[in-house]
Scaffold this motif. Structure first.
Motif, PDB file in Angstrom:
ATOM      1  N   ILE A 111      36.768  33.628  36.100  1.00 18.39           N
ATOM      2  CA  ILE A 111      35.081  35.249  35.710  1.00 18.39           C
ATOM      3  C   ILE A 111      34.240  35.085  34.757  1.00 18.39           C
TER       4      ILE A 111
ATOM      5  N   LEU B 101      33.517  36.374  42.906  1.00 17.87           N
ATOM      6  CA  LEU B 101      33.729  37.638  42.600  1.00 17.87           C
ATOM      7  C   LEU B 101      35.115  37.651  43.659  1.00 17.87           C
TER       8      LEU B 101
ATOM      9  N   VAL C  50      37.397  34.895  43.755  1.00 15.40           N
ATOM     10  CA  VAL C  50      38.941  35.876  42.213  1.00 15.40           C
ATOM     11  C   VAL C  50      39.140  36.477  41.854  1.00 15.40           C
ATOM     12  N   VAL C  51      38.895  37.846  42.708  1.00 16.55           N
ATOM     13  CA  VAL C  51      39.839  38.863  42.952  1.00 16.55           C
ATOM     14  C   VAL C  51      41.046  38.496  44.193  1.00 16.55           C
TER      15      VAL C  51
ATOM     16  N   ARG D 221      43.423  37.071  42.206  1.00 13.28           N
ATOM     17  CA  ARG D 221      44.195  37.536  41.733  1.00 13.28           C
ATOM     18  C   ARG D 221      45.076  38.094  41.761  1.00 13.28           C
TER      19      ARG D 221
ATOM     20  N   ILE E 207      44.091  35.149  36.769  1.00 12.33           N
ATOM     21  CA  ILE E 207      43.185  34.552  36.737  1.00 12.33           C
ATOM     22  C   ILE E 207      42.759  33.425  35.905  1.00 12.33           C
TER      23      ILE E 207
ATOM     24  N   THR F  91      34.704  43.563  39.529  1.00 11.47           N
ATOM     25  CA  THR F  91      35.446  43.057  39.397  1.00 11.47           C
ATOM     26  C   THR F  91      36.466  42.729  37.762  1.00 11.47           C
ATOM     27  N   LEU F  92      36.397  43.087  36.980  1.00 14.99           N
ATOM     28  CA  LEU F  92      37.410  43.020  35.843  1.00 14.99           C
ATOM     29  C   LEU F  92      37.877  44.895  35.885  1.00 14.99           C
TER      30      LEU F  92
ATOM     31  N   LEU G 214      39.077  45.008  38.453  1.00 16.66           N
ATOM     32  CA  LEU G 214      40.306  44.344  39.658  1.00 16.66           C
ATOM     33  C   LEU G 214      42.015  43.759  38.639  1.00 16.66           C
ATOM     34  N   THR G 215      40.524  43.330  37.666  1.00 20.40           N
ATOM     35  CA  THR G 215      41.717  41.253  37.601  1.00 20.40           C
ATOM     36  C   THR G 215      42.386  41.734  35.511  1.00 20.40           C
TER      37      THR G 215
END
Lengths: 117, 316
Positions: A30, A92, A95-96, A99, A105, B57-58, B60-61
């Protein structure tokens, strides 16, 4: 005077290098994407600052005004910002998914998992 | 500036907030440099939508970044050398604001001098965007459309189970004041988006900004009243269709121009009077852009949040 008039480029370069530094030094995906968007924003600033004409005003035509800033970079950057957010969203989303399949990540942990497999 | 703090922090939540501030600062910078249209877009996109996206996104991660283990010296050295070279390169550049810079010599004077006769739209940014450089904008709306499809392909959750059993109300349902204020604000935001859409000819604004603002209103609604409520209000197949309709409208205007005897995206052919044709063409094209941008932004937000809802449901 001549050299001081170049300060806009220097701000851009500093921001650009900050973004670049985040992209290559951070392991967190991220943060890498955030670094990319800082880099991107520095390019926007480069274009917009080049479009400025001293004494000019925003390029909305009016009979009482004779000097305008250059509208072309504005157009390019205007669309680039919206395209930028769309591509950031795509990054993003990747990235998800990373993950979800790796559980992390952080770049080095992903690499370690790949080597085990 | 804030960018420096972004490098140093490991709390990603704070980093995201700082990027929001960074965007807002660059928006005010753009105003200082006369780029009002760009500032408008940056304020709506950077400080609004992209901050929200990062936050979803945060969820989720996870929030914290790991301490970096590798030594940063190599990266630092590369960055310093590249930066020094680039700054050396700027020494030959024209100084800021100089009217004799090469960038101001070629097409820009024509846009500024002739666009009033040819297109009769006071906002030169709009006329360049939609008419002189219509191909670029068409390409860009396709890129946005493609990115929307890409996000969907990566994150789409098949809706076998209703999301409502996980999250019947929005995460902020308990905040009465927020809900009431939002209820008053959302129609105004939508109205403002329409104003920006159709007033782009005369003031700063246009399809890109209006689309983003429109999407922001819908996103605000879905944050406060829950994703399922928002999905009931605006059905998903409808948005999917709309995102394609926008691009097709743009392309269709081009084809219509060809059928009427002009070149592709040559709006002069759209009406008897070339100027009226230009007006019509710009209006339709901006509308297409607005529809695509708004629906793609909504799609992206809904898919991200639908994903986090289904994640939460799975963990339970």
């Amino acid at each position: 005077m001549n050299v001081l008039g170049l300060y806009n480029y220097w701000v851009v370069m500093v921001l650009m290098m900050l973004g670049f530094y985040i992209v290559i030094s951070q392991g967190n995906l991220i943060k890498k994407i955030i670094g990319l968007s800082i880099f991107q924003a520095s390019v926007f600033i480069l274009y917009i600052s080049m479009a400025k004409v001293a004494g000019g005003t925003a390029p909305i035509l009016d009979e009482s005004i004779s000097t305008y800033s250059n509208p072309l970079p504005h157009v390019l950057i205007l669309t680039a910002i919206v395209v930028g957010v769309a591509t950031t969203a795509l990054g993003l989303a990747l990235v998800v998914r990373i993950r979800e399949s790796y559980g992390t990540i952080e770049e080095d942990e992903i690499q370690a998992q790949d080597e085990e497999a | 500036m804030t960018a420096v703090a972004v490098v140093l922090m490991r709390d990603l939540f704070a980093v995201v907030m700082l990027t929001g501030i960074y965007s807002l600062l660059s928006a005010s910078f753009f105003v200082v440099f006369d780029a009002v249209d760009v500032a408008f877009t940056e304020a709506a996109v950077g400080a609004g939508i992209s901050t929200l996206l990062m936050l979803s996104t945060l969820t989720l991660t996870g929030r914290y970044a790991k301490e970096s283990t590798q030594k940063p010296w190599l990266a630092l050295a590369i960055v310093t050398v590249t930066g020094a070279l680039l700054i050396y390169g700027t020494l030959d550049m024209p100084t800021i604001g100089s009217a004799s810079a090469p960038i101001h010599q070629h097409v820009a004077p024509r846009y500024l001098n002739d666009s009033m006769q040819e297109i009769a739209v006071p906002n030169v940014v709009t006329s360049v965007l939609a008419s002189y450089r219509g191909y670029d904008t068409l390409g860009e709306s396709f890129v946005i459309f493609t990115a929307g499809i890409g996000v969907l392909a990566l994150l789409m959750v098949l809706q076998r189970r209703r999301a409502s059993d996980v999250d019947a109300h929005g995460p902020m349902h308990q905040h009465l004041i927020l809900r009431i204020v939002a209820k008053i604000l959302i129609p105004l935001i939508l109205l403002f988006a329409l104003y920006v859409q159709f007033h782009g000819d005369y003031g700063p604004g246009g399809g890109f900004q209006a689309g983003v603002i429109f999407a922001a209103a819908i996103i605000l609604y879905s944050m406060l009243f829950g994703l399922s409520a928002a999905r009931q209000t605006i059905s998903q197949p409808l948005i999917f269709a709309l995102s394609a309709v926008g691009v097709l409208l743009y392309g269709g205007v081009g084809v219509a121009c060809m059928l009427l005897g002009g070149n592709y995206l040559d709006y002069d052919a759209l009406a008897e009077d070339p100027v009226a044709g230009q007006h019509l063409g710009i209006l339709l094209v901006e509308l297409g852009v607005g529809i695509t941008v708004a629906s793609v932004m909504i799609i992206i937000f809904f898919t991200f949040n639908g994903r986090s809802l289904s994640e939460r449901g799975r963990r339970r």
